[in-house]
Structure formats: structure tokens, C-alpha cells
Design an enzyme around this catalytic site. Structure first.
Site, mmCIF file in Angstrom:
data_model
loop_
_atom_site.group_PDB
_atom_site.id
_atom_site.type_symbol
_atom_site.label_atom_id
_atom_site.label_comp_id
_atom_site.label_asym_id
_atom_site.label_seq_id
_atom_site.Cartn_x
_atom_site.Cartn_y
_atom_site.Cartn_z
ATOM 1 N N GLY A 86 97.801 37.796 84.224
ATOM 2 C CA GLY A 86 97.820 37.018 83.000
ATOM 3 C C GLY A 86 98.113 35.448 83.416
ATOM 4 N N ALA A 115 103.474 37.700 88.812
ATOM 5 C CA ALA A 115 102.106 37.071 89.113
ATOM 6 C C ALA A 115 100.989 37.530 89.362
ATOM 7 C CB ALA A 115 102.238 35.743 90.129
ATOM 8 N N GLY A 139 100.809 34.110 84.715
ATOM 9 C CA GLY A 139 101.792 34.068 86.325
ATOM 10 C C GLY A 139 100.469 34.130 87.163
ATOM 11 N N TYR A 162 112.622 42.082 71.519
ATOM 12 C CA TYR A 162 111.749 41.036 72.137
ATOM 13 C C TYR A 162 112.266 39.639 71.752
ATOM 14 C CZ TYR A 162 107.705 38.347 73.885
ATOM 15 O OH TYR A 162 106.990 37.592 74.594
#
Length: 278
Positions: free
Chosen positions: A14, A11, A16, A165
Site C-alpha cells: 500500500g 511499508a 507505505g 477505527y
């Protein structure tokens, strides 16, 4: 969100960060993890000052290290009796094949095994809440993810960044559905969410074309955070569990994500990776 405790991994920037900011403004107690102590302690202070919420706290945790995650949870449980919301948000997208501190392919380790371990270790606190939620941040790209349980680290298959990913994000969705089945009848709800194509620090180590695409076409972290905020706060979602969301809307996830046998095998494989911790 007053008297609610929300823990968010990743966090410090971005989506978060925007989610933590919003939850703090709504009065929730916020705990967030990061790896840069000096910077992140300063960020916690900024959060407290700008929101007027004194219950915003930084905790050091390296999501690329199982020891670090276990140590964080051990300390966290000493000072907290309950947890209302866990948001497994931290993630990476590397351009090159690298290993975590535990010697595991980085996308599998950080994007999937880390939230698996974090969730498992925090379940006692979540079970102590009268109504808890677990939110796993995935991606719409999980639809193209292929899961080879005998080669999760691409030792035999050709490693490509996008394949590693997408596999990890496919695992997130399977894990969410497994959790929902295992926690059926409890007061804990689980969700996976694809926030959309968002221009965040996720792409700092990605291929240059991925970074360029993100800068030109992606939405802002603040806008993307709305979906996460909805999952945390919407009262009607208390009766929903195991579902996949795209932004603020419930959607069907990939066909493979509904394969319960595959999900069960992945769970067993995950526990094998983490046998020293769970």
C-alpha cells in the site's frame, strides 16, 4: 534525501510501500517494519535491486505487541545513532472486535498506542538529527470520531468497527498536536496526514461493503503516497508542526482535535496503558 534515514512502519504494501520506494529512489536510507520475515526480507532485496540503493533494510516488528515494538527499538538503537524521519503508517480496520497481544482492543492498540510507543522510544534518535520529522497517518474520517476517555475499548459502549477505527484516528491527530506542543523549540516537526480513500490492504479484514467501496471508489496507493512524500521532502514545512494535512494540502482538523485539555488527558491515559514501556 541522501544521508537521510527514514523509518516507515507497515511499508510492505500500500501507501507505505510506495513511500518507501520513492524515498529509496531519492537516496534515503530506508528502514521498514513488517511481520512476515521471509516475504519482507525478499521485498527489501527487491527494493535494493530496483532502486540501486543498498541502504534499504527490513526489521521484524509486530505492531500488535508492545513487547515486539520495545524489542525492535532496542535493537534499532544499538545500530543507529540518529533518525531523520519516522512515518507511523501501519494500521488496521477489523470487521470484528478482537484484542491485541496485550489484551487491548485492536484498533486502539495498533492504530494509536503502537505509534505512541514507537515515537516515544525513538525520540532520542530523532533528537540527535539536525532536523527531524514525525508523520502520523490518520484519516479524514477522524471528523466523526468520538473520544470517551473512560471507555476507550468500548467495554460499555456498543462496539462498531467504524466507531473503533474513527476513534483511533482521532487519537492520532490529538497525539500529533500534543507532540508539537511538547517538542516546541526543538528541531523536530510533527504532522498528521489523511492520504484519502485508498484501496490498500487496510481493508482486508473490513466489512464486505467497505472493501467493495474501496475497490470501486478509492485512489491508488501510488497516488496517495504523494502526500507523505511531500511531508518528508518539502523544505518549507520545516517551520510547521502539529498540523493536519489532507493529501498535499494543509487543512483544519476536527474541532475536537484542538481541545488541549482532552489531548493532555489522552496523553496521560496512553502513558498509563504503556507504563511498563515508557
Amino acid at each position: 534525501m541522501i544521508n537521510k534515514h527514514v523509518l516507515i512502519t507497515g511499508a510492505t504494501s500500500g501507501i507505505g510501500k510506495e513511500t518507501a520506494w520513492a524515498m529509496g529512489n531519492l537516496g534515503a536510507k530506508i528502514s521498514f517494519t513488517g511481520r512476515q520475515k521471509e516475504r519482507d526480507l525478499k521485498l527489501a532485496g527487491e527494493f535494493r535491486h530496483k532502486t540501486g540503493n543498498k541502504e534499504i533494510h527490513f526489521h521484524y516488528c509486530d505492531m500488535a505487541s508492545f513487547d515486539s515494538i520495545a524489542g525492535f527499538v532496542s535493537d534499532f538503537r544499538k545500530t543507529n545513532q540518529t533518525l531523520d524521519v519516522l512515518i507511523n503508517n501501519a494500521g488496521i480496520w477489523n470487521a470484528k472486535k478482537v484484542s491485541s497481544r496485550d489484551g487491548i482492543e485492536s484498533h486502539l492498540a495498533v492504530n494509536y498506542l503502537a505509534p505512541f510507543l514507537m515515537t516515544r522510544l525513538l525520540l532520542p534518535l530523532l533528537e540527535s538529527s539536525p532536523s527531524a520529522r514525525i508523520i502520523n497517518v490518520t484519516s479524514g474520517i477522524h471528523f466523526r470520531g468520538k473520544l470517551d476517555l473512560d471507555d476507550l475499548e468500548f467495554d460499555r459502549r456498543k462496539w462498531r468497527s467504524i466507531d473503533a477505527y474513527t476513534q483511533s484516528k482521532h487519537c492520532n491527530v490529538l497525539f500529533t498536536k500534543s507532540l508539537a506542543r511538547k517538542l516546541a523549540g526543538s528541531q523536530i516537526s510533527t504532522y498528521s496526514i489523511a492520504p484519502g480513500w485508498v484501496n490498500t490492504g487496510l481493508f482486508r479484514d473490513a466489512h464486505p461493503m467497505v472493501k467493495l467501496s474501496a475497490s470501486l471508489m478509492a485512489t491508488s496507493p501510488r497516488k496517495a503516497a504523494r502526500g507523505l512524500i511531500h511531508l518528508v521532502t518539502a523544505e518549507e514545512l520545516g517551520e510547521v508542526s502539529g498540523e493536519y494535512f489532507a493529501g498535499m494540502n494543509m487543512r483544519k482538523s476536527s474541532p475536537a482535535s484542538y481541545d488541549e485539555q482532552l489531548a493532555d488527558k489522552l496523553w496521560i491515559k496512553s502513558e498509563d496503558y504503556l507504563k511498563d514501556y515508557v
